[in-house]
Scaffold this motif. Structure first.
Motif: not given
Length: 339
Positions: A78-101
């Motif tokens: 979890l990390r704050p979104y930019k300069d807000t106090g809102i913490r949201l999940p941060v998913l890991p990089s699952y591979g190249p954009p062709e598949t993971a994104r």
């Protein structure tokens, strides 16, 4: 970066399991599940409830040392979104954009802070499918509604709830488009946290990308259009499901190319000058010939209410069609087999 905004995470980010974010035995993270708080109130309250959840919830058996990010119970950051106090999940990089994104440079997921159950469900689905995405909160602009005496809105006082919703939606999407430009992304997929998707969405999107014309501005793999299926294909050799868009409407699952992004930022102001939803403004640009838009005959992303929304919404044209193999239903089966 412009305006001093950075997307880099802080040095020390809290971690917890996705399961810790939602537990029916504890009070809801944002108060009553039947009430939607203002963005400001939710933003102030959100991190503290996450901390409470981590303290109250014991580690789940078998997950303490898990490194498998494929599992919906794996740990996420979890990390704050930019300069807000809102913490949201941060998913890991699952591979190249062709598949993971899904073939795009980036994937955004818009999260309404008043619906934490959607956040949990979407994070689990993305983990299950190994899709890397950035969660973006819905945040009201500094002035969420124009003055009642605005000459552009002579009847605004009779339609303020709808007006405020349109302004917040416009601000949220425009903020994402500006971030996409600042980051230099050549393309991005933008999802609402309420969507379900086909279980084989990676295979579907690979096929779409192989047949996408190079001049595309926007793509709607999810939409509410009733007549996309009768639209012509871009050319005779195109994928059978890929169509020249008619009026896809709805922005719960749309993609933007770099060329389309520049056009959107050129023609769309940061806030609307009238009571026009940003989705309708985009459709108007398409009708004026300013956007090259494509869709699919049958949506592969569809809106799906979370538990607290059940019974509230009504089906919206093609946008709520039944998927062939629902990722959310598959997730439910996975969870049932592992509990």
């Amino acid at each position: 970066m412009a305006n001093g905004v950075t997307l880099h995470p802080p040095p020390a980010a809290a971690t917890c399991t996705i399961g810790d974010l939602n537990d029916s035995k504890r009070k809801p993270l944002l108060g009553s599940a039947s009430k939607t708080k203002s963005a400001a109130a939710a933003a102030a309250e959100w991190p503290h409830h996450i901390d409470d959840a981590q303290k109250q919830q014991p580690p789940r058996a078998g997950n303490q040392n898990s490194k498998d990010h494929h599992s919906p119970a794996a740990e996420v950051q979890l990390r704050p979104y930019k300069d807000t106090g809102i913490r949201l999940p941060v998913l890991p990089s699952y591979g190249p954009p062709e598949t993971a994104r899904l073939g795009f440079d980036h994937v955004y997921v818009i999260h309404n802070l008043g619906h934490p159950d959607r956040l949990v469900r979407m994070a689990r689905v993305l983990q299950l499918l190994r899709i890397t995405a950035e969660f973006v909160p819905v945040i009201e602009p500094p002035q969420a509604q124009p003055p009642a005496e605005s000459p552009l809105l002579p009847t605004a006082s009779n339609n303020m709830p709808s007006l405020q919703k349109n302004i917040i939606g416009w601000h949220t999407h425009h903020r994402i488009y500006r971030d996409m430009a600042e980051q230099g992304y050549r393309s991005a997929l933008i999802l609402d946290d309420s969507v379900d998707m086909e279980l084989n969405i990676k295979t579907i999107m690979r096929a779409i990308h192989r047949h996408m014309p190079a001049d595309w501005d926007m793509l709607f793999p999810g939409h509410c259009g009733a007549f996309e299926g009768i639209q012509p294909r871009p050319n005779p050799d195109s994928l059978p499901s890929l169509r020249l868009a008619n009026m896809p409407i709805c922005l719960h699952a749309h993609a933007v190319s770099r060329k389309g992004l520049l056009r959107l930022l050129h023609y769309l102001p940061q806030l609307p000058a009238s009571n026009e939803a940003i989705g309708m403004a985009i459709m108007r640009l398409k009708e004026e010939g300013r956007l090259k838009m494509y869709s699919v005959d049958t949506p592969v992303f569809t809106p799906r209410p979370a538990e607290q929304d059940t019974g509230r919404g009504k089906p919206r044209l093609a946008g709520n069609k039944k998927l062939d193999i629902s990722a959310i239903d598959h997730l439910a089966l996975w969870q049932g087999q592992n509990h």
